[in-house]
Write an enzyme that holds these catalytic residues in place. Structure first.
Site, PDB file in Angstrom:
ATOM      1  N   HIS A   1      15.294  83.051  54.863  1.00 16.59           N
ATOM      2  CA  HIS A   1      14.662  81.970  54.105  1.00 16.59           C
ATOM      3  C   HIS A   1      15.151  81.898  52.664  1.00 16.59           C
ATOM      4  O   HIS A   1      14.733  81.023  51.905  1.00 16.59           O
ATOM      5  CB  HIS A   1      13.138  82.129  54.115  1.00 16.59           C
TER       6      HIS A   1
ATOM      7  N   ASP B   1       5.998  89.826  56.058  1.00 16.32           N
ATOM      8  CA  ASP B   1       6.610  89.341  57.294  1.00 16.32           C
ATOM      9  C   ASP B   1       8.013  89.937  57.329  1.00 16.32           C
ATOM     10  O   ASP B   1       8.902  89.514  56.588  1.00 16.32           O
ATOM     11  CB  ASP B   1       6.658  87.814  57.308  1.00 16.32           C
TER      12      ASP B   1
ATOM     13  N   GLU C   1       9.337  87.699  54.093  1.00 15.80           N
ATOM     14  CA  GLU C   1       8.333  87.234  53.137  1.00 15.80           C
ATOM     15  C   GLU C   1       7.439  88.366  52.661  1.00 15.80           C
ATOM     16  O   GLU C   1       7.116  89.288  53.427  1.00 15.80           O
ATOM     17  CB  GLU C   1       7.409  86.188  53.779  1.00 15.80           C
TER      18      GLU C   1
ATOM     19  N   LYS D   1      -1.262  80.539  57.057  1.00 10.98           N
ATOM     20  CA  LYS D   1      -0.013  80.842  56.371  1.00 10.98           C
ATOM     21  C   LYS D   1       0.736  79.532  56.202  1.00 10.98           C
ATOM     22  O   LYS D   1       1.284  78.992  57.161  1.00 10.98           O
ATOM     23  CB  LYS D   1       0.796  81.841  57.212  1.00 10.98           C
TER      24      LYS D   1
ATOM     25  N   SER E   1      -0.049  79.058  61.402  1.00 13.65           N
ATOM     26  CA  SER E   1       1.160  79.095  60.571  1.00 13.65           C
ATOM     27  C   SER E   1       1.888  77.760  60.480  1.00 13.65           C
ATOM     28  O   SER E   1       1.933  76.981  61.427  1.00 13.65           O
ATOM     29  CB  SER E   1       2.122  80.150  61.125  1.00 13.65           C
ATOM     30  N   HIS E   2       2.487  77.561  59.311  1.00 14.28           N
ATOM     31  CA  HIS E   2       3.420  76.462  59.081  1.00 14.28           C
ATOM     32  C   HIS E   2       4.775  76.831  59.689  1.00 14.28           C
ATOM     33  O   HIS E   2       4.927  77.881  60.309  1.00 14.28           O
ATOM     34  CB  HIS E   2       3.573  76.217  57.581  1.00 14.28           C
ATOM     35  N   ARG E   3       5.777  75.988  59.481  1.00  9.24           N
ATOM     36  CA  ARG E   3       7.162  76.300  59.816  1.00  9.24           C
ATOM     37  C   ARG E   3       8.019  76.093  58.571  1.00  9.24           C
ATOM     38  O   ARG E   3       7.592  75.427  57.624  1.00  9.24           O
ATOM     39  CB  ARG E   3       7.680  75.412  60.954  1.00  9.24           C
ATOM     40  N   CYS E   4       9.229  76.621  58.592  1.00  9.96           N
ATOM     41  CA  CYS E   4      10.087  76.452  57.418  1.00  9.96           C
ATOM     42  C   CYS E   4      10.470  74.983  57.234  1.00  9.96           C
ATOM     43  O   CYS E   4      10.670  74.516  56.111  1.00  9.96           O
ATOM     44  CB  CYS E   4      11.324  77.338  57.505  1.00  9.96           C
TER      45      CYS E   4
ATOM     46  N   LYS F   1       1.897  79.016  66.049  1.00  8.44           N
ATOM     47  CA  LYS F   1       2.779  77.928  65.631  1.00  8.44           C
ATOM     48  C   LYS F   1       2.715  76.867  66.713  1.00  8.44           C
ATOM     49  O   LYS F   1       3.233  77.064  67.820  1.00  8.44           O
ATOM     50  CB  LYS F   1       4.214  78.435  65.452  1.00  8.44           C
TER      51      LYS F   1
ATOM     52  N   ASP G   1      10.199  78.116  51.708  1.00 11.11           N
ATOM     53  CA  ASP G   1       8.761  77.850  51.713  1.00 11.11           C
ATOM     54  C   ASP G   1       8.108  78.131  50.370  1.00 11.11           C
ATOM     55  O   ASP G   1       6.904  78.325  50.284  1.00 11.11           O
ATOM     56  CB  ASP G   1       8.058  78.624  52.839  1.00 11.11           C
TER      57      ASP G   1
END
Length: 474
Positions: free
Chosen positions: A200, A287, A209, A437, A413-416, A386, A252
């Site tokens: 990322h 993470d 992360e 998240k 959770s979100h995604r990138c 996800k 992110d």
């Protein structure tokens, strides 16, 4: 046809009379508005139109957006996207033409919605979420939604969920809670990304992360304040030690200083927390995304160093010792994907130690079969939800129920690759997940989710309960 004949044909006289009588009984100060709303409610709401288009996500990569229409209005949703597709998750349908968006165009998925899914769903009641989702699954006919595309199916599923909430005249999170048969509504602990690494960010940090969890807040509003203040203190700390270049951010929103080790990065975060004065009220999560640097059975924490990669491999046992030391030296309460996605033995043993919460992401892929195996083998004690990895709202609800029955923690959770869609904020409240998240307290597509949670907390008022110190019990 005369006016009277038209009224008789559609039985409008009776309907108008009923609406007027209702307005009189309600003693409404605005009879025209009341009668208009009353007449609208008398019309059964069905899906009347579905229109899809290609838009760009937060990385500038194409994704699918859907407008779904009912008699109540138009409801828009878009599909998030990850940076890779695992073999156990639902399939994102992309065109593959390298001459257009480097092969990432989603026009096939868009056509599938406009030509196939639309035809199958028009006339259906948007309240019936499971029937809508099953109709798309049946139309696709593949295990991983590879025919129509999980990105196509999910965008429609979310849009239908929003339409269902509108038809019931309840907030989206309440509709989701009803679908999940969950009466209690709670606000999740936000897991704010503050330092980005791995795939990322362009720094040398192997893990993906470092996050902060304001579990000591009394409300979500306070948690957001604590996260934002810590983020800005961290920027100052990084500026002092690494200069302005260290304050560049990853996909992110986390800072991406070119640290030489994980400990150096954790020291930066620890210093930022100390400067806020919140101290024990903020915990740390990491993470690892260890699959990204697993080679065979070894882990290369220097895989991003051109001159050092391959010289310092760690075994699974070495990684366990490292995690134990880190959890002892820093307030780390949760570790995501500490091992490769197929390294079941080490993740099982590490989970059994009870050192911290162990979250499965690449290990599980939100796949019910993988989750069930992990439950049976006690391979972890939390999972990352996800929705695009599973493909429909109904299936997301079902896999969360599976994990909750095993007394696992849940991290929505979100995604990138994100959009402005705030659906996961309502999902986290409706399903009562202990965490959300959604990236750093920075960047519009990330803050959209956190700001929506502020609105939900405000709307719930005294009914709103922030998970806080009870995050492990959610």
């Amino acid at each position: 046809m005369s006016v009277q004949e038209y009224l008789d044909k559609h039985m409008l006289s009776r309907k108008i009379e009923d609406a007027v009588n209702a307005a009189v009984r309600a003693k409404t100060p605005d009879p025209v508005l009341f009668i208009s709303n009353h007449m609208r409610k008398a019309v059964p709401s069905v899906i009347t139109k579905i229109k899809a288009r290609q838009i760009l996500d937060s990385r500038g990569v194409p994704t699918v957006e859907v407008d779904l229409y009912t008699h109540k209005g138009m409801f828009r949703a878009s599909a998030p996207s990850g940076d890779q597709t695992g073999m156990y998750e639902a399939v994102e349908l992309r065109d593959g033409d390298k001459g257009v968006y480097l092969g990432n165009s989603v026009q096939r998925a868009v056509r599938n919605i406009n030509e196939k899914i639309s035809e199958a769903l028009i006339g259906m009641d948007p309240i019936l979420q499971s029937q809508i989702d099953q109709a798309m699954i049946d139309l696709d006919k593949t295990e991983k939604k590879g025919e129509l595309g999980a990105n196509a199916i999910l965008a429609v599923s979310i849009a239908a969920c929003k339409a269902g909430a509108a038809e019931k005249e309840v907030p989206l999170y309440k509709h989701i809670a009803d679908l999940a048969c969950k009466p209690d509504l709670t606000l999740p602990v936000p897991s704010f990304t503050v330092i980005s690494g791995g795939k990322h960010a362009g720094n040398n940090l192997a893990i993906q992360e470092i996050m902060i969890l304001p579990i000591g807040a009394s409300t979500f509003e306070e948690a957001l304040q604590m996260g934002s203040e810590t983020y800005h203190h961290l920027k100052a700390v990084i500026m002092e030690k690494h200069g302005a270049q260290g304050c560049n951010v990853g996909e992110d929103g986390g800072f991406a200083p070119n640290v030489s080790s994980l400990r150096e990065a954790l020291d930066l975060v620890k210093e930022a927390i100390s400067r806020t004065g919140y101290n024990e009220r903020i915990k740390i999560a990491i993470d690892v995304a260890a699959t990204n640097f697993c080679i065979g059975t070894k882990y290369d924490l220097d895989f991003k160093f051109p001159n050092k990669s391959g010289q310092n491999f760690k075994s699974g046992e070495d990684m366990i010792d490292m995690y134990k030391e880190l959890c002892s030296d820093y307030p780390i309460v949760s570790i995501e994907d500490p091992f490769d996605k197929e390294d079941w033995e080490h993740v099982k043993y590490f989970s059994s130690l009870g050192v911290c919460q162990v979250v499965g992401d690449d290990l599980l892929m939100s796949n019910p079969k993988r989750v069930e195996r992990a439950i049976n083998e006690s391979a972890c004690n939390a999972f990352l939800l996800k929705v695009n990895q599973i493909g429909t709202v109904t299936e997301a609800i079902e896999v969360v129920k599976l994990a909750k029955d095993a007394h696992w923690g849940i991290v929505t959770s979100h995604r990138c690759g994100e959009t402005e869609d705030t659906f996961i904020a309502d999902l986290s409240v409706g399903l009562g997940t202990g965490h959300i998240k959604a990236g750093a307290p920075c960047r519009g597509e990330r803050l959209a989710k956190y700001n929506q949670l502020l609105r939900i907390e405000e709307e719930l008022g005294d009914q709103a309960g922030y998970v806080g110190e009870d995050w492990k019990l959610s």
